[in-house]
Design a protein around this motif. Structure first.
Motif, mmCIF file in Angstrom:
data_model
loop_
_atom_site.group_PDB
_atom_site.id
_atom_site.type_symbol
_atom_site.label_atom_id
_atom_site.label_comp_id
_atom_site.label_asym_id
_atom_site.label_seq_id
_atom_site.Cartn_x
_atom_site.Cartn_y
_atom_site.Cartn_z
ATOM 1 N N GLY A 151 17.426 24.115 0.104
ATOM 2 C CA GLY A 151 17.340 23.005 0.741
ATOM 3 C C GLY A 151 16.165 23.019 1.567
ATOM 4 N N TYR A 152 15.232 23.889 1.600
ATOM 5 C CA TYR A 152 14.477 24.120 2.876
ATOM 6 C C TYR A 152 12.524 23.608 1.907
ATOM 7 N N TYR A 153 12.433 22.719 2.448
ATOM 8 C CA TYR A 153 11.068 22.560 1.239
ATOM 9 C C TYR A 153 9.779 23.270 2.275
ATOM 10 N N PRO A 154 9.226 23.722 0.633
ATOM 11 C CA PRO A 154 7.967 24.208 1.210
ATOM 12 C C PRO A 154 7.055 23.186 1.594
ATOM 13 N N GLU A 155 6.825 23.811 2.681
ATOM 14 C CA GLU A 155 5.451 22.508 3.889
ATOM 15 C C GLU A 155 4.097 21.673 2.420
ATOM 16 N N LYS A 156 3.337 23.365 2.692
ATOM 17 C CA LYS A 156 1.847 22.793 1.653
ATOM 18 C C LYS A 156 2.207 22.589 0.718
ATOM 19 N N LYS A 157 3.278 23.108 -0.360
ATOM 20 C CA LYS A 157 3.379 22.717 -1.785
ATOM 21 C C LYS A 157 3.569 21.568 -1.943
ATOM 22 N N LEU A 158 4.581 20.848 -0.686
ATOM 23 C CA LEU A 158 5.277 19.278 -0.829
ATOM 24 C C LEU A 158 3.975 18.474 -0.164
ATOM 25 N N LEU A 159 3.132 18.653 0.206
ATOM 26 C CA LEU A 159 1.988 17.651 0.786
ATOM 27 C C LEU A 159 0.640 17.861 -0.148
ATOM 28 N N ARG A 160 0.745 18.635 -1.566
ATOM 29 C CA ARG A 160 -0.106 19.090 -2.153
ATOM 30 C C ARG A 160 0.362 18.028 -3.055
ATOM 31 N N SER A 161 1.644 18.080 -3.687
ATOM 32 C CA SER A 161 2.160 17.423 -4.671
ATOM 33 C C SER A 161 2.287 16.185 -4.787
ATOM 34 N N ILE A 162 2.254 15.810 -3.485
ATOM 35 C CA ILE A 162 2.088 13.811 -2.877
ATOM 36 C C ILE A 162 0.750 13.648 -2.985
ATOM 37 N N ASN A 163 -0.073 14.646 -3.115
ATOM 38 C CA ASN A 163 -1.873 14.327 -2.392
ATOM 39 C C ASN A 163 -1.835 13.993 -4.085
ATOM 40 N N GLY A 164 -1.920 15.219 -4.663
ATOM 41 C CA GLY A 164 -2.390 15.241 -6.220
ATOM 42 C C GLY A 164 -1.874 14.098 -7.487
ATOM 43 N N TRP A 165 -0.009 13.463 -6.733
ATOM 44 C CA TRP A 165 0.237 12.945 -7.492
ATOM 45 C C TRP A 165 -0.731 10.980 -7.575
ATOM 46 N N LEU A 166 -0.528 11.259 -5.320
ATOM 47 C CA LEU A 166 -1.147 9.848 -5.645
ATOM 48 C C LEU A 166 -2.138 9.608 -5.785
ATOM 49 N N LYS A 167 -3.351 11.165 -5.983
ATOM 50 C CA LYS A 167 -4.473 10.504 -6.396
ATOM 51 C C LYS A 167 -4.622 10.366 -7.963
ATOM 52 N N SER A 168 -3.373 11.050 -8.399
ATOM 53 C CA SER A 168 -4.242 10.659 -10.239
ATOM 54 C C SER A 168 -3.480 9.204 -10.949
ATOM 55 N N ILE A 169 -2.236 9.262 -9.748
ATOM 56 C CA ILE A 169 -2.498 7.580 -10.258
ATOM 57 C C ILE A 169 -3.289 6.951 -9.547
ATOM 58 N N GLY A 170 -3.892 7.240 -9.127
ATOM 59 C CA GLY A 170 -5.391 6.022 -8.409
ATOM 60 C C GLY A 170 -5.502 5.020 -7.426
ATOM 61 N N TRP A 171 -3.860 6.193 -6.093
ATOM 62 C CA TRP A 171 -3.958 6.188 -4.954
ATOM 63 C C TRP A 171 -5.125 7.052 -4.304
#
Length: 282
Positions: A262-282
């Motif tokens: 249940g404990y999220y790896p913080e830096k991986k989480l941030l990279r996942s969100i930033n990378g995904w937002l960039k991929s959809i044009g944000w």
């Protein structure tokens, strides 16, 4: 021999004193108060430990709730990230959302973390008949979503004070309930939704909401963990199957590897969100 009667008298006198009834001390019992509402206690803890500049009270209909706002600290203003923890948590207790609160402002985001409402009392239903369980769960979740919609409407109104897009990051059961509100049009959809370990307590509810999500049009990043609770892992599989069946556009599901359940790896989480937002044009 003359001293014997005196000795007998003193023994008798001592014996009489020993059988005298002792006066009982009157013990005043402490007053027992009703337990403090857990939601109220969480709010009191936040207002006690955080500065007044951080706490922003809001109204959802007649009910008040509190939020924690961290404004953008960068010259490049991207928008607002609304952070909603799972029920029974506080606005600062999720390691994942707490990390985002601290990190995102330096990257151009204003964060609004919400103190979430409590789990509906009686959910999931323990009725003996399955039909009655479904009926009670539906009623409880409908009321919960109504309250959640009022709360999120107030937060989104506040988010409009800041430039840019608005993204919602939510965890646990609230992630699923929010996705359903957006999918059914009961709440204005965000620019994007990030779900963290989304789940509900019954398979019927999970399947119903997964079908609604699969037919939605807003972008969804669905994250869960390699070491997650069983319901979150199971429900992620259900959502993946339904979105594939409906060929939902702008849906990505990813599993993040972690060491603690249940404990999220913080830096991986941030990279996942930033990378995904960039991929959809944000």
């Amino acid at each position: 021999d003359k001293k014997a009667p005196a000795k007998e008298a003193s023994v008798k006198e001592a014996s009489d004193k020993s059988v005298e009834p002792k006066k009982l001390a009157i013990i005043k019992r402490p007053e027992i108060f009703d337990p403090i509402d857990s939601h109220l206690q969480k709010e009191q803890d936040l207002t006690h430990y955080l500065t007044t500049e951080k706490i922003t009270p809001m109204l959802a209909g007649a009910e008040d709730f509190i939020t924690i706002i961290n404004e953008n600290m960068s010259s490049n203003q991207k928008g607002v990230m609304i952070l909603l923890p799972d029920w029974e948590m506080t606005a600062t207790s999720s390691n994942a959302l707490n990390y985002l609160q601290k990190t995102l402002p330096s990257q151009g985001w204003t964060t609004i973390a919400i103190q979430p409402p409590s789990r509906p009392i009686g959910y999931p239903s323990r009725a003996l008949k399955l039909s009655l369980q479904v009926e009670e769960n539906t009623k409880l979740l409908a009321q919960c979503q109504e309250n959640l919609a009022a709360m999120m409407t107030a937060v989104m109104k506040k988010a409009k004070d800041y430039p840019g897009i608005f993204v919602v990051v939510s965890k646990g059961s609230h992630a699923v309930l929010l996705a359903n509100l957006y999918s059914t049009g009961k709440l204005q959809s965000p620019s994007a939704l990030v779900m963290l370990s989304g789940y509900l307590n019954t398979a019927a509810d999970s399947l119903s909401f997964a079908k609604a999500l699969a037919k939605s049009e807003f972008p969804v990043l669905d994250l869960f963990l390699s070491r997650d609770q069983q319901l979150a892992t199971k429900d992620a599989t259900t959502r993946k199957a339904q979105t594939a069946k409906e060929m939902k556009v702008y849906y990505r599901q990813a599993q993040l590897h972690n060491s603690q359940i249940g404990y999220y790896p913080e830096k991986k989480l941030l990279r996942s969100i930033n990378g995904w937002l960039k991929s959809i044009g944000w």
